[in-house]
Design a protein around this motif. Structure first.
Motif, PDB file in Angstrom:
ATOM      1  N   ALA A 227       1.137 -39.159  -8.146  1.00  0.00           N
ATOM      2  CA  ALA A 227       1.864 -39.336  -6.890  1.00  0.00           C
ATOM      3  C   ALA A 227       3.296 -39.755  -7.201  1.00  0.00           C
ATOM      4  N   CYS A 228       4.257 -39.129  -6.541  1.00  0.00           N
ATOM      5  CA  CYS A 228       5.653 -39.388  -6.878  1.00  0.00           C
ATOM      6  C   CYS A 228       6.544 -39.173  -5.666  1.00  0.00           C
ATOM      7  N   ILE A 229       7.789 -39.653  -5.786  1.00  0.00           N
ATOM      8  CA  ILE A 229       8.780 -39.463  -4.728  1.00  0.00           C
ATOM      9  C   ILE A 229      10.179 -39.493  -5.349  1.00  0.00           C
ATOM     10  N   TYR A 230      11.041 -38.641  -4.848  1.00  0.00           N
ATOM     11  CA  TYR A 230      12.426 -38.572  -5.311  1.00  0.00           C
ATOM     12  C   TYR A 230      13.176 -39.797  -4.797  1.00  0.00           C
ATOM     13  N   VAL A 231      14.015 -40.389  -5.642  1.00  0.00           N
ATOM     14  CA  VAL A 231      14.684 -41.632  -5.260  1.00  0.00           C
ATOM     15  C   VAL A 231      15.555 -41.456  -4.022  1.00  0.00           C
ATOM     16  N   LYS A 232      16.216 -40.314  -3.875  1.00  0.00           N
ATOM     17  CA  LYS A 232      17.043 -40.098  -2.688  1.00  0.00           C
ATOM     18  C   LYS A 232      16.186 -40.000  -1.430  1.00  0.00           C
ATOM     19  N   GLU A 233      14.969 -39.477  -1.576  1.00  0.00           N
ATOM     20  CA  GLU A 233      14.037 -39.428  -0.443  1.00  0.00           C
ATOM     21  C   GLU A 233      13.570 -40.833  -0.087  1.00  0.00           C
ATOM     22  N   LEU A 234      13.276 -41.616  -1.104  1.00  0.00           N
ATOM     23  CA  LEU A 234      12.786 -42.973  -0.872  1.00  0.00           C
ATOM     24  C   LEU A 234      13.810 -43.806  -0.114  1.00  0.00           C
ATOM     25  N   VAL A 235      15.073 -43.780  -0.537  1.00  0.00           N
ATOM     26  CA  VAL A 235      16.062 -44.611   0.142  1.00  0.00           C
ATOM     27  C   VAL A 235      16.383 -44.067   1.533  1.00  0.00           C
ATOM     28  N   ARG A 236      16.205 -42.789   1.737  1.00  0.00           N
ATOM     29  CA  ARG A 236      16.356 -42.249   3.092  1.00  0.00           C
ATOM     30  C   ARG A 236      15.249 -42.769   4.003  1.00  0.00           C
ATOM     31  N   PHE A 237      14.056 -42.927   3.460  1.00  0.00           N
ATOM     32  CA  PHE A 237      12.995 -43.529   4.263  1.00  0.00           C
ATOM     33  C   PHE A 237      13.322 -44.985   4.564  1.00  0.00           C
ATOM     34  N   PRO A 259       0.325 -33.443   0.081  1.00  0.00           N
ATOM     35  CA  PRO A 259      -0.527 -34.154  -0.876  1.00  0.00           C
ATOM     36  C   PRO A 259       0.215 -34.414  -2.184  1.00  0.00           C
ATOM     37  N   ALA A 260      -0.322 -35.347  -2.956  1.00  0.00           N
ATOM     38  CA  ALA A 260       0.297 -35.673  -4.238  1.00  0.00           C
ATOM     39  C   ALA A 260       0.113 -34.511  -5.217  1.00  0.00           C
ATOM     40  N   TYR A 261       1.062 -34.367  -6.124  1.00  0.00           N
ATOM     41  CA  TYR A 261       1.026 -33.279  -7.106  1.00  0.00           C
ATOM     42  C   TYR A 261       0.360 -33.729  -8.401  1.00  0.00           C
ATOM     43  N   ASN A 262      -0.189 -32.747  -9.131  1.00  0.00           N
ATOM     44  CA  ASN A 262      -0.753 -33.072 -10.447  1.00  0.00           C
ATOM     45  C   ASN A 262       0.278 -32.797 -11.540  1.00  0.00           C
ATOM     46  N   ILE A 263      -0.050 -33.192 -12.743  1.00  0.00           N
ATOM     47  CA  ILE A 263       0.912 -33.141 -13.846  1.00  0.00           C
ATOM     48  C   ILE A 263       1.354 -31.711 -14.153  1.00  0.00           C
ATOM     49  N   GLU A 264       0.462 -30.746 -14.020  1.00  0.00           N
ATOM     50  CA  GLU A 264       0.842 -29.355 -14.277  1.00  0.00           C
ATOM     51  C   GLU A 264       1.828 -28.863 -13.224  1.00  0.00           C
ATOM     52  N   GLN A 265       1.581 -29.182 -11.951  1.00  0.00           N
ATOM     53  CA  GLN A 265       2.490 -28.771 -10.887  1.00  0.00           C
ATOM     54  C   GLN A 265       3.876 -29.390 -11.072  1.00  0.00           C
ATOM     55  N   LYS A 312      -1.751 -43.794 -19.506  1.00  0.00           N
ATOM     56  CA  LYS A 312      -1.250 -43.499 -18.161  1.00  0.00           C
ATOM     57  C   LYS A 312      -1.339 -42.010 -17.849  1.00  0.00           C
ATOM     58  N   LEU A 313      -1.049 -41.164 -18.857  1.00  0.00           N
ATOM     59  CA  LEU A 313      -1.083 -39.725 -18.647  1.00  0.00           C
ATOM     60  C   LEU A 313      -2.486 -39.226 -18.325  1.00  0.00           C
ATOM     61  N   MET A 314      -3.503 -39.953 -18.779  1.00  0.00           N
ATOM     62  CA  MET A 314      -4.881 -39.497 -18.602  1.00  0.00           C
ATOM     63  C   MET A 314      -5.531 -40.038 -17.338  1.00  0.00           C
ATOM     64  N   VAL A 315      -4.883 -40.979 -16.655  1.00  0.00           N
ATOM     65  CA  VAL A 315      -5.449 -41.575 -15.443  1.00  0.00           C
ATOM     66  C   VAL A 315      -4.594 -41.192 -14.247  1.00  0.00           C
ATOM     67  N   SER A 316      -5.223 -40.715 -13.189  1.00  0.00           N
ATOM     68  CA  SER A 316      -4.491 -40.298 -11.998  1.00  0.00           C
ATOM     69  C   SER A 316      -3.907 -41.491 -11.245  1.00  0.00           C
ATOM     70  N   THR A 317      -2.735 -41.263 -10.650  1.00  0.00           N
ATOM     71  CA  THR A 317      -2.222 -42.159  -9.614  1.00  0.00           C
ATOM     72  C   THR A 317      -2.401 -41.380  -8.311  1.00  0.00           C
ATOM     73  N   ASN A 318      -3.609 -41.500  -7.757  1.00  0.00           N
ATOM     74  CA  ASN A 318      -4.042 -40.669  -6.638  1.00  0.00           C
ATOM     75  C   ASN A 318      -3.790 -41.414  -5.334  1.00  0.00           C
ATOM     76  N   THR A 334      11.827 -30.597  -1.105  1.00  0.00           N
ATOM     77  CA  THR A 334      10.538 -30.245  -1.684  1.00  0.00           C
ATOM     78  C   THR A 334      10.527 -30.764  -3.118  1.00  0.00           C
ATOM     79  N   LEU A 335       9.405 -30.621  -3.810  1.00  0.00           N
ATOM     80  CA  LEU A 335       9.332 -31.070  -5.198  1.00  0.00           C
ATOM     81  C   LEU A 335      10.354 -30.336  -6.066  1.00  0.00           C
ATOM     82  N   VAL A 336      10.386 -29.001  -5.966  1.00  0.00           N
ATOM     83  CA  VAL A 336      11.337 -28.218  -6.775  1.00  0.00           C
ATOM     84  C   VAL A 336      12.770 -28.550  -6.384  1.00  0.00           C
TER      85      VAL A 336
END
Length: 352
Positions: A227-237, A259-265, A312-318, A334-336
């Motif tokens: 689970a992640c968020i772009y810093v510019k998105e966070l401060v806008r919230f 939904p949250a993205y996985n490491i491959e995405q 950390k890489l092997m455990v989800s932050t779901n 968007t993510l991209v």
């Protein structure tokens, strides 16, 4: 009624004469982006922004590359572990953003998390109480949930299993006690996923350079949720929640894409945004953990080959972001697009 209250609040924002923005921990990664946003979109004549931090821009321990103090910002060196006092003129519209924390894990002795995060919460809320400030946004963490694969919502019972997570949950409760003492006070607690963007120099930065230099590998699986968020998105919230609107009481928000993205995405989004093409091999997690235990003490932490980071890489932050998505806040990236914006901010030279 909700819309009517919001319009009244927005009218008050336009009509007000002056106010103060207090940003504890403002010299850090998120704080730097928040100050820029407030300066660009919110600041009125006679408003004041206070960056209240133990370090100043350009000093060791702050965001690398941020060396200049911003015009129109008052920088005050203070330690949130101690009583907070300085001269200013309070107003009824003042807002506190409490970002101050010892947070990077691994990297600090256990007592450092408790000392800064708990004493900081006590002293910031005491400061608000002393000057009649009724609006606080506190940046907590997803660490209070504890490390587990199961999906976590804001209603999930916290079960922190690290000193950092325990200290953050305690700090949340201290802020809640402050709000409960006066029902006109407003408290927003945010629990961001992995926050990334220019100046992060953390997980996403290492992920980009690991792919670019061809030493990143999927650890045992490709579907680990991050689970992640772009810093510019966070401060806008932050702006949406605390400046554009008025919500009495206390509320908690997981801040992440839904939904949250996985490491491959995430890896594929980084490659698409930066024009990179890389094949990422999948190797057994146990093998990489063994390498990390050997290489880590020899300097592997610099490239992320450290047992704690491999784990950390092997455990989800779901983390579930449906509550944020159900508000009328609109995501700007968007993510991209977020990675592309970050890449452009770095003159397309990399992500840093």
């Amino acid at each position: 009624l909700h819309l009517s209250i919001r319009r009244q609040r927005q009218m008050c924002i336009r009509d007000r004469v002056t106010m103060n923005y207090f940003i504890f921990g403002g010299s850090g990664f998120i704080g730097t982006h928040l100050i820029k946003l407030i300066k660009q979109e919110c600041l009125k004549e006679n408003d004041r922004i206070y960056d209240l931090d133990i370090v100043m821009p350009g000093e060791e321990g702050v965001v690398p590359g941020v060396v200049e103090k911003m015009e129109g910002v008052e920088y005050i060196r203070l330690d949130v572990r101690k009583e907070i006092t300085f001269d200013f003129k309070p107003t009824e519209d003042d807002i506190i953003f409490n970002l101050a924390a010892v947070h990077r894990t691994p990297g600090h002795p256990d007592e450092a998390y408790f000392e800064t995060n708990i004493l900081g919460a006590e002293n910031v809320t005491a400061f608000a109480d002393r000057y009649g400030i009724k609006k606080i946004l506190f940046t907590s963490s997803i660490a209070p949930y504890g490390a587990a694969e199961e999906l976590k919502t804001e209603d999930t019972i916290p079960m922190p299993n690290t000193p950092y997570g325990i200290s953050k949950l305690t700090a949340e409760k201290i802020h809640m006690i402050w709000q409960a003492e006066d029902d006109t006070r407003e408290l927003t607690i945010v629990r961001p996923g992995i926050v990334y963007g220019k100046g992060e120099h953390g997980n996403m930065t290492r992920l980009y350079w690991g792919q670019r230099k061809r030493y990143f590998m999927y650890t045992g699986r490709k579907d680990t949720i991050k689970a992640c968020i772009y810093v510019k998105e966070l401060v806008r919230f932050f702006k949406y929640r605390m400046i554009d609107n008025d919500f009495s009481g206390v509320d908690i928000f997981n801040c992440t894409f839904e939904p949250a993205y996985n490491i491959e995405q995430i890896c594929m989004a980084i490659q698409e945004a930066t024009g990179m093409k890389r094949h990422i091999p999948l190797i057994p997690g146990g093998l990489l953990m063994t390498v990390a235990r050997i290489v880590g003490p020899l300097g592997g932490k610099k490239v992320g080959i450290h047992p704690a980071r491999v784990k950390k890489l092997m455990v989800s932050t779901n983390i579930c972001g449906k509550k944020l998505a159900a508000t009328d806040y609109t995501f700007h990236y968007t993510l991209v697009e977020s990675f592309r914006d970050w890449f452009n901010d770095c003159n397309k030279e990399g992500l840093y």
